[in-house]
Design a protein around this motif. Structure first.
Motif, mmCIF file in Angstrom:
data_model
loop_
_atom_site.group_PDB
_atom_site.id
_atom_site.type_symbol
_atom_site.label_atom_id
_atom_site.label_comp_id
_atom_site.label_asym_id
_atom_site.label_seq_id
_atom_site.Cartn_x
_atom_site.Cartn_y
_atom_site.Cartn_z
ATOM 1 N N SER A 181 -3.910 -7.293 15.785
ATOM 2 C CA SER A 181 -5.371 -7.398 15.694
ATOM 3 C C SER A 181 -5.988 -6.173 15.030
ATOM 4 C CB SER A 181 -5.975 -7.590 17.091
ATOM 5 O OG SER A 181 -5.754 -6.427 17.889
ATOM 6 N N GLU A 182 -5.286 -5.065 15.024
ATOM 7 C CA GLU A 182 -5.789 -3.839 14.410
ATOM 8 C C GLU A 182 -5.308 -3.670 12.971
ATOM 9 O OE1 GLU A 182 -4.421 -0.766 16.945
ATOM 10 O OE2 GLU A 182 -5.517 -1.466 18.713
ATOM 11 N N LEU A 183 -4.574 -4.666 12.481
ATOM 12 C CA LEU A 183 -3.952 -4.525 11.164
ATOM 13 C C LEU A 183 -4.987 -4.389 10.054
ATOM 14 C CD1 LEU A 183 -1.460 -4.518 9.367
ATOM 15 C CD2 LEU A 183 -1.520 -7.023 9.354
ATOM 16 N N ALA A 184 -6.068 -5.220 10.117
ATOM 17 C CA ALA A 184 -7.055 -5.190 9.031
ATOM 18 C C ALA A 184 -7.690 -3.813 8.897
ATOM 19 C CB ALA A 184 -8.115 -6.263 9.279
ATOM 20 N N LEU A 226 0.816 -1.212 0.000
ATOM 21 C CA LEU A 226 0.000 0.000 0.000
ATOM 22 C C LEU A 226 0.852 1.266 0.000
ATOM 23 C CD1 LEU A 226 -2.846 -1.125 2.429
ATOM 24 C CD2 LEU A 226 -3.011 -0.742 -0.041
ATOM 25 N N TYR A 227 1.957 1.264 0.769
ATOM 26 C CA TYR A 227 2.821 2.453 0.782
ATOM 27 C C TYR A 227 3.516 2.622 -0.574
ATOM 28 C CZ TYR A 227 2.240 3.371 5.766
ATOM 29 O OH TYR A 227 1.726 3.697 6.997
ATOM 30 N N PRO A 244 -3.486 6.882 8.283
ATOM 31 C CA PRO A 244 -3.751 6.390 9.645
ATOM 32 C C PRO A 244 -2.460 6.008 10.358
ATOM 33 C CG PRO A 244 -4.202 4.670 8.045
ATOM 34 C CD PRO A 244 -3.913 5.910 7.256
ATOM 35 N N PRO A 245 -2.469 6.042 11.705
ATOM 36 C CA PRO A 245 -1.279 5.617 12.456
ATOM 37 C C PRO A 245 -1.096 4.107 12.353
ATOM 38 C CG PRO A 245 -3.083 6.025 13.959
ATOM 39 C CD PRO A 245 -3.573 6.448 12.606
ATOM 40 N N LEU A 279 -5.170 -1.383 7.363
ATOM 41 C CA LEU A 279 -5.011 -1.571 5.926
ATOM 42 C C LEU A 279 -6.214 -1.035 5.165
ATOM 43 C CD1 LEU A 279 -3.452 -5.170 5.883
ATOM 44 C CD2 LEU A 279 -2.270 -2.989 5.561
ATOM 45 N N ARG A 280 -7.427 -1.222 5.731
ATOM 46 C CA ARG A 280 -8.628 -0.713 5.070
ATOM 47 C C ARG A 280 -8.572 0.810 4.956
ATOM 48 N NH1 ARG A 280 -13.144 1.705 5.980
ATOM 49 N NH2 ARG A 280 -12.679 1.963 8.199
ATOM 50 N N ARG A 281 -8.162 1.478 6.029
ATOM 51 C CA ARG A 281 -8.093 2.942 6.024
ATOM 52 C C ARG A 281 -6.987 3.436 5.087
ATOM 53 N NH1 ARG A 281 -7.698 5.376 11.848
ATOM 54 N NH2 ARG A 281 -7.759 7.269 10.558
#
Length: 528
Positions: A453-456, A296-297, A446-447, A459-461
């Protein structure tokens, strides 16, 4: 009469033999060379006398002394009295003047000493005696006086001047003294070699006519360049310059003293050494496993020319390093910079500018590097202008990690140059640190997730592209180009154009007319 009597033979002595037998006795060495010319080479007494600047009578006495006493008769006799005595007025005044100004030239020193001796009523000191005593005193002080010690180091270094690569010169005590900050031996040797040659060139008189052998102004240059650059023998130079041994020695010492004075400025004038590639090359990535974030980056860099990585400092640094290595391995030109804490790097902005200057120097544009590589460098406004102009069109990807440590005003200005170049699509820019830049949109960037667990959600943001993200930039570009067009051809001037000029301009503007028609035709299909 030519040559030597048949019963008079001169032993053949090598350089080592001469040094062992006569040491630093220049007069004895000169007497031996006169006998070589007379007895071994068979040259006539008149020719030898003219070559060495002596009378035929002196030559006759020398030959007779050798016949009676052998090689021992060539040695100089030590004198214990007269002007050369340790406590004589000449010795006392000369020591005082040397203590006051160790580096003063011999000619200036002679006039000072002569004036003081005259004040004391001493008027019978020959100039040759002064020079002999001066040479003796400076030899005695060569280990203690810093100036005399530097002359000694210079003499030793000059012996290795022609070497290529100059490894001996790089290992010399003079190189360690004058180029202490350069640790690479070959590079240090190259820089000292360049400085020495530049200083020697400054000994050359400003005379377009070229070297003149019998001109005293040329002696210093011809002696040093002849001995240490051309490799000519001292005896040959002395003969070519028609100098006695003592005059030659005096001129050589004066030349070495001038070189000691000129050398620091010659070193100062050298361009800074080329920066190593490690100065700006991405480091090996510490870990792997960031494939989704990386994709994504990379996509953001390709689409927008920008990637902003922020959150946990260690995580941001790691991901920036992975991104830089990924791009580097795919053939892109990546310029890497990682800022350090203020206690380790108090001038963070200058250091960032130096990284960019080093990368420019590696591509042949070293102007900014020459200004910023010095120990006392200060980042000035015109340096920033130079940087902005130089990075234009480079198509670099600049990755800056630890941006939270880029806190000084210089850093802010350098970052402004980078972001402006990014907006103009001159470079691609990735910034990584603890905080998001104040000008960036937190919804768009996004940070980093606190845990996997917060990865999905992260990645969506990150993958979400706002529909209007490019609209302001696109509008600004089109509006700016339109204003340039109007400035070139004001509306109120159209009526004054000739029919031919109008037709040519209408044809040139046909693509604009087509674009307007396409925009108007597509207006009804744009969703609200």
């Amino acid at each position: 009469m030519k040559g030597a009597p048949p019963d008079l033979e001169l032993p053949r002595l090598t350089s080592a033999d001469l040094a062992e037998r006569f040491g630093n006795d220049e007069a004895a060495l000169r007497r031996y060379r006169m006998l070589v010319a007379l007895l071994r080479e068979g040259r006539s007494p008149g020719e030898v006398a003219r070559t060495f600047g002596v009378s035929r009578e002196s030559l006759r006495r020398l030959r007779e002394a050798f016949r009676r006493g052998g090689l021992a008769a060539l040695k100089s006799r030590k004198r214990g009295g007269g002007h050369l005595a340790r406590n004589s007025p000449l010795a006392r005044i000369l020591r005082q003047e040397l203590t006051a100004e160790p580096g003063v030239s011999a000619n200036v020193l002679w006039h000072r000493v002569q004036a003081r001796l005259h004040d004391e009523g001493v008027t019978d000191v020959p100039r040759s005696t002064f020079y002999r005593l001066l040479a003796r005193l400076r030899d005695e002080e060569s280990g203690a006086g810093s100036y005399s010690a530097t002359v000694r180091l210079l003499r030793e270094a000059l012996g290795a001047l022609p070497e290529d690569p100059p490894l001996t010169l790089g290992r010399s005590d003079l190189a360690r003294l004058l180029l202490a900050d350069t640790t690479d031996v070959q590079l240090r040797g190259r820089r000292l070699q360049s400085a020495l040659r530049a200083a020697i060139e400054q000994l050359r008189p400003a005379d377009d006519a070229g070297p003149v052998l019998n001109d005293p102004h040329w002696r210093h240059y011809l002696i040093i360049a002849g001995e240490y650059e051309a490799g000519e023998a001292r005896a040959d130079l002395q003969e070519a310059l028609a100098l006695s041994a003592s005059t030659y020695s005096r001129a050589k010492r004066e030349a070495l003293e001038r070189l000691v004075t000129l050398l620091p400025a010659a070193i100062e004038a050298l361009p800074p050494p080329a920066p190593p590639a490690s100065f700006y090359t991405p480091p090996p990535a510490p870990v792997t496993g960031y494939e989704a974030e990386l994709d994504l980056y990379v996509s953001s860099l390709r689409r927008e020319g920008l990637a902003l990585i922020w959150g946990d400092p260690e995580e941001a640094f790691t991901l920036a390093a992975v991104l830089a290595e990924h791009l580097h391995n795919r053939g892109q030109k990546v310029i890497w910079h990682a800022a350090a804490p203020a206690d380790a790097e108090p001038r963070a902005g200058l250091r960032l500018a130096q990284t960019l200057a080093a990368a420019l120097a590696a591509e042949g544009d070293d102007e900014l590097w020459r200004h910023l590589a010095t120990l006392d460098a200060v980042l000035l406004v015109w340096h920033l202008d130079l940087l902005a102009n130089a990075i234009g069109g480079r198509r670099w990807t600049v990755v800056v990690a630890n941006t939270h440590w880029l806190a000084d005003s210089d850093a802010a200005q350098v970052l402004d140059v980078l972001t402006a170049a990014c907006e103009q699509r001159e470079i691609r820019l990735a910034l990584a640190g603890r905080d998001l830049p104040f000008w960036a949109d937190a919804d768009r960037w996004p940070p980093l997730p606190g845990d996997r667990s917060e990865l999905a959600e992260f990645l969506r943001r990150l993958a979400r592209r706002l529909p209007t993200a490019q609209t302001p930039r696109l509008f600004d570009v089109v509006h700016e180009r339109a204003m340039h067009l109007i400035e070139a051809l004001p509306v109120d001037q159209a009526a004054f154009l000739s029919p031919e000029e109008r037709n040519r301009l209408i044809a040139a503007l046909t693509p604009v007319e087509q674009l307007l028609a396409a925009l108007r035709g597509a207006a009804g299909h744009i969703p609200p």
